[in-house]
Design an enzyme around this catalytic site. Structure first.
Site, PDB file in Angstrom:
ATOM      1  N   CYS A 147       0.833  -1.207   0.000  1.00 34.89           N
ATOM      2  CA  CYS A 147       0.000   0.000   0.000  1.00 34.89           C
ATOM      3  C   CYS A 147       0.871   1.262   0.000  1.00 34.89           C
ATOM      4  O   CYS A 147       0.531   2.260  -0.642  1.00 34.89           O
ATOM      5  CB  CYS A 147      -0.913   0.026   1.227  1.00 34.89           C
ATOM      6  SG  CYS A 147      -2.093  -1.322   1.252  1.00 34.89           S
ATOM      7  N   ARG A 194      -7.930  -3.929  -3.438  1.00 34.60           N
ATOM      8  CA  ARG A 194      -7.362  -2.786  -4.174  1.00 34.60           C
ATOM      9  C   ARG A 194      -8.270  -2.481  -5.359  1.00 34.60           C
ATOM     10  O   ARG A 194      -8.133  -3.074  -6.430  1.00 34.60           O
ATOM     11  CB  ARG A 194      -5.956  -3.128  -4.673  1.00 34.60           C
ATOM     12  CG  ARG A 194      -5.012  -3.490  -3.550  1.00 34.60           C
ATOM     13  CD  ARG A 194      -3.624  -3.860  -4.023  1.00 34.60           C
ATOM     14  NE  ARG A 194      -2.896  -4.511  -2.952  1.00 34.60           N
ATOM     15  CZ  ARG A 194      -2.302  -3.877  -1.941  1.00 34.60           C
ATOM     16  NH1 ARG A 194      -2.322  -2.570  -1.897  1.00 34.60           N
ATOM     17  NH2 ARG A 194      -1.683  -4.549  -0.988  1.00 34.60           N
TER      18      ARG A 194
END
Ligand code: BEZ
Length: 245
Positions: A81, A158
């Protein structure tokens, strides 16, 4: 002497059947709406209000006449991330040039977001200068199908939603927790959508800025004859022709 026990088994069985039928019926009539919510391409982006690192926002009023690239990440302070978020931050000017606002999201508190933004800034000098939604109650994640329970029950996958200025969803990407996205592809797809809208054309495999675009296929014999006589377009065959824009 066997009759009463039999009766009570039957009553219990009937009660159980009745109960499960009622439960099933109720689930069909009233599905757990939030978890089932999966916006699709062409839908108007569901509206919401949220707390972000840039203050409170209402999606329908955010970014006025601009495009929005809204993306979720599984968790703050995690390695993949951090690379992705830094990628968005480092290429923000390219999104600005495409008249596009970035909007991040994860199921974390605003305090975690602020701590992570500051930590990455101290560690790498990269500053996440766009709003990140603190979706601690999972409201937005569920509304947008970002919470996919077989991947994770607590972290958003995601996702990337491309939302045009009329607030219509134009493209959706979903990636799992353990594979980072491709920033070149996100920017390429955004530009392709905008070029397609502007010039009313389609775009071929691997299209990138500067490449030829696809001319709409002929819809009548007149169109076909015009196409065959047009030497300004590159004809692969009568229904596949490319031109510069
Ligand atoms: C990561 O960003 O590194 C990550 C987050 C959640 C699960 C797996 C990896």
């Amino acid at each position: 002497s066997c009759y009463f026990p039999m009766l009570s088994y039957r009553v219990i069985l009937l009660k159980l059947l009745e109960q499960s039928t009622l439960t099933l019926l109720s689930e069909v009539l009233h599905p757990p709406q939030e978890l089932n919510s999966m916006p699709r391409i062409g839908d108007i982006a569901p509206d919401f209000e949220a707390i972000t690192t840039k203050g409170p926002i209402k999606m329908s009023e955010f970014a006025k006449d601009k495009w929005i690239v809204m993306f979720s990440h599984p968790a703050d302070f995690t390695p993949v991330c951090t690379t992705e978020m830094s990628g968005f931050a480092e290429r923000k000017e390219e999104f600005d040039a495409l008249n596009t606002e970035l909007l991040g999201l994860s199921i974390d508190s605003i305090h975690a977001h602020l701590g992570w933004v500051q930590n990455v800034r101290e560690a790498t000098g990269v500053y996440f200068d766009f709003p990140i939604i603190a979706d601690i109650d999972m409201k937005v994640s569920k509304l947008y199908g970002m919470l996919q329970p077989n991947e994770s029950e607590t972290a958003a996958v995601r996702a990337v939603f491309f939302i045009d200025p009329s607030k219509k969803i134009r493209l959706i990407m979903y990636y799992p927790l353990n594979v980072g996205r491709n920033m070149n592809e996100i920017l390429r797809a955004l530009e392709a959508l905008q070029v397609s809208d502007k010039h009313k054309v389609a775009l071929p495999l691997d299209w990138k800025k500067g490449d030829k675009v696809i001319c709409p296929a002929p819809k009548s014999l007149n169109d076909l004859n015009t196409r065959l006589a047009d030497h300004s377009v590159e004809k692969v065959t009568w229904y596949l022709a490319k031109k510069n824009i």
